[in-house]
Design a protein around this motif. Structure first.
Motif, PDB file in Angstrom:
ATOM      1  N   GLU A 116       4.971   0.922   7.921  1.00 31.19           N
ATOM      2  CA  GLU A 116       5.032  -0.456   8.420  1.00 31.19           C
ATOM      3  C   GLU A 116       3.876  -0.748   9.375  1.00 31.19           C
ATOM      4  N   GLU A 117       3.575   0.234  10.246  1.00 27.69           N
ATOM      5  CA  GLU A 117       2.457   0.033  11.170  1.00 27.69           C
ATOM      6  C   GLU A 117       1.136  -0.054  10.420  1.00 27.69           C
ATOM      7  N   LEU A 118       0.955   0.805   9.434  1.00 28.28           N
ATOM      8  CA  LEU A 118      -0.278   0.751   8.656  1.00 28.28           C
ATOM      9  C   LEU A 118      -0.381  -0.581   7.919  1.00 28.28           C
ATOM     10  N   ALA A 119       0.719  -1.038   7.344  1.00 29.79           N
ATOM     11  CA  ALA A 119       0.718  -2.297   6.589  1.00 29.79           C
ATOM     12  C   ALA A 119       0.343  -3.483   7.467  1.00 29.79           C
ATOM     13  N   SER A 120       0.538  -3.378   8.780  1.00 28.72           N
ATOM     14  CA  SER A 120       0.207  -4.489   9.678  1.00 28.72           C
ATOM     15  C   SER A 120      -1.301  -4.782   9.709  1.00 28.72           C
ATOM     16  N   TYR A 121      -2.113  -3.858   9.233  1.00 29.59           N
ATOM     17  CA  TYR A 121      -3.568  -4.081   9.180  1.00 29.59           C
ATOM     18  C   TYR A 121      -3.981  -4.912   7.964  1.00 29.59           C
ATOM     19  N   TYR A 122      -3.104  -4.999   6.976  1.00 23.47           N
ATOM     20  CA  TYR A 122      -3.451  -5.628   5.706  1.00 23.47           C
ATOM     21  C   TYR A 122      -2.926  -7.049   5.585  1.00 23.47           C
ATOM     22  N   SER A 123      -3.683  -7.874   4.900  1.00 20.43           N
ATOM     23  CA  SER A 123      -3.203  -9.168   4.448  1.00 20.43           C
ATOM     24  C   SER A 123      -2.185  -8.916   3.332  1.00 20.43           C
ATOM     25  N   GLU A 124      -1.250  -9.832   3.164  1.00 17.80           N
ATOM     26  CA  GLU A 124      -0.287  -9.716   2.051  1.00 17.80           C
ATOM     27  C   GLU A 124      -1.008  -9.696   0.707  1.00 17.80           C
ATOM     28  N   PHE A 135     -12.460  -8.827   5.938  1.00 18.22           N
ATOM     29  CA  PHE A 135     -11.376  -9.370   6.759  1.00 18.22           C
ATOM     30  C   PHE A 135     -11.194 -10.863   6.522  1.00 18.22           C
ATOM     31  N   GLU A 136      -9.943 -11.270   6.660  1.00 18.64           N
ATOM     32  CA  GLU A 136      -9.586 -12.686   6.654  1.00 18.64           C
ATOM     33  C   GLU A 136      -8.470 -12.857   7.685  1.00 18.64           C
ATOM     34  N   ASP A 137      -8.685 -13.721   8.651  1.00 20.04           N
ATOM     35  CA  ASP A 137      -7.698 -13.961   9.713  1.00 20.04           C
ATOM     36  C   ASP A 137      -7.285 -12.663  10.424  1.00 20.04           C
ATOM     37  N   GLY A 138      -8.258 -11.770  10.650  1.00 25.20           N
ATOM     38  CA  GLY A 138      -8.007 -10.542  11.392  1.00 25.20           C
ATOM     39  C   GLY A 138      -7.306  -9.442  10.610  1.00 25.20           C
ATOM     40  N   LYS A 139      -7.101  -9.656   9.314  1.00 20.50           N
ATOM     41  CA  LYS A 139      -6.424  -8.674   8.454  1.00 20.50           C
ATOM     42  C   LYS A 139      -7.376  -8.228   7.339  1.00 20.50           C
ATOM     43  N   ILE A 140      -7.142  -7.019   6.837  1.00 25.53           N
ATOM     44  CA  ILE A 140      -7.947  -6.517   5.716  1.00 25.53           C
ATOM     45  C   ILE A 140      -7.486  -7.232   4.451  1.00 25.53           C
TER      46      ILE A 140
END
Length: 128
Positions: free
Chosen positions: A19-27, A111-116
Motif C-alpha cells: 500500500e505504501e509503495l502504491a502511494s507513489y503511483y498514479s492509478e 510524473f503527473e500531479d506528483g505521482k508516477i
C-alpha cells in the motif's frame, strides 16, 4: 520530482508495504521493463501488476539496494542511472540463496500531479 523518485527507490529498499509503495503511483500508471536477462520478453505492467510483482519480489529477494550514479530532470521526467544489487532469498542459476545479483539500470520515471504515471526501465544484468 527527483526527491519523490529517490524516496520511491528508498521505499523499495526498505521493503515497505504494498500500500505504501502504491502511494507513489498514479492509478493510471504504466511501467515498461524492456527485455533483459530475468524477463527475456520484457513486460508492461499496470498498477495491479506492479502490486503483484512487488509482493512476488518479497519472496524472491532478501534485500535490494539502488545506488544512484547520476540523475537528471527534464520537464516531468526523472532519469536515473542506477546500480541495483539484490541478495537472493532463492537460488538463481549458479547463484545460491544469499548470493547477490547486480544490474545497471537506466530508468525514466514520468510524473503527473506528483505521482508516477509512466516508468521505463532498461536493465543490464551481470552474468549469472
Amino acid at each position: 520530482m527527483l526527491i519523490i523518485a529517490i524516496n520511491y527507490l528508498k521505499a523499495i529498499e526498505a521493503d515497505v508495504s504494498v500500500e505504501e509503495l502504491a502511494s507513489y503511483y498514479s492509478e493510471a500508471v504504466e511501467q515498461i521493463e524492456y527485455p533483459n536477462r530475468l524477463i527475456p520478453q520484457g513486460a508492461k505492467r499496470n498498477l495491479s501488476d506492479l502490486k503483484e510483482g512487488f509482493l512476488k519480489g518479497k519472496t524472491l529477494l532478501a534485500s535490494q539496494t539502488y545506488d544512484i550514479q547520476k540523475s537528471y530532470v527534464v520537464e516531468n521526467t526523472v532519469i536515473l542511472e542506477t546500480i541495483w544489487t539484490a541478495k537472493l532469498a532463492v537460488a538463481l542459476g549458479q547463484i545460491p540463496i544469499g548470493g547477490e545479483i547486480k544490474a545497471y539500470f537506466a530508468q525514466f520515471i514520468e510524473f503527473e500531479d506528483g505521482k508516477i504515471i509512466r516508468q521505463r526501465t532498461y536493465d543490464c544484468f551481470e552474468p549469472f
